[in-house]
Write an enzyme that holds these catalytic residues in place. Structure first.
Site: not given
Length: 145
Positions: A69, A72
Site C-alpha cells: 500500500c 501506508c
C-alpha cells in the site's frame, strides 16, 4: 487516570503496574527490564493483539496497513513520529493485514491505512486514509477528550 496503570510490555508481553506519576520517566518492564515505551509503534500479531487491547489501561491506536500500500508507506514515518509525541499516554501499534488478515476482518477494516482507536478494550473511533503527524496527534487527542 488513577494512581497507577497497567501496561503490557511490547517485548515479553507481561503486564506491568506503573504509577501514573512515573509514566514520563521511561519505565522498564519488571520482568525483562526492556523499556515499556521505545518512542515508536509496536507490531502486533494475532498472538499479541488481544493482550495489549484487553490488559493495558492506556488507549491503543492501531494502524492497519499492508506492505503493498503506497499511502501506508507514506504514512509510516508520520505514525512513527506521532508515537514519540503521544507516548506514554497512548500506545501506538501496527497490524500488517497481509500477515494478519483475520485481525483486519475482525475489525471490518475495508481500506488501508485505517487507524482504529481503542479505549477500555473497545473501539471508540476510526479514521481511514494517510495522515500527517500533526493530523494523527490532533485526531487522537480530539477522540480522547
Amino acid at each position: 487516570m488513577s494512581d497507577s496503570v497497567h501496561i503490557v510490555c511490547p517485548h515479553c508481553q507481561s503486564v506491568n503496574r506503573v504509577p501514573t506519576a512515573k509514566l514520563d520517566d521511561r519505565p522498564n518492564c519488571g520482568r525483562c527490564q526492556h523499556t515499556l515505551f521505545a518512542g515508536g509503534p509496536i507490531d502486533l500479531t494475532a498472538a499479541t493483539f488481544a493482550r495489549h487491547l484487553e490488559r493495558s489501561d492506556i488507549p491503543l491506536v492501531v494502524d492497519f496497513w499492508a506492505p503493498w500500500c503506497g499511502p501506508c508507506k507514506v504514512m509510516a514515518p508520520q505514525f512513527q513520529q506521532a508515537a514519540r509525541l503521544l507516548e506514554p499516554r497512548v500506545r501506538l501499534a501496527k497490524v500488517n493485514t497481509e500477515e494478519e488478515p483475520h485481525l483486519g476482518a475482525q475489525f471490518s477494516v475495508r481500506s488501508i491505512p485505517t487507524l482504529v482507536l481503542f479505549r477500555g478494550g473497545r473501539e471508540v473511533a476510526r479514521q481511514s486514509g494517510a495522515m500527517g503527524v500533526q493530523d494523527i496527534v490532533r485526531w487522537v487527542s480530539a477522540q480522547l477528550r
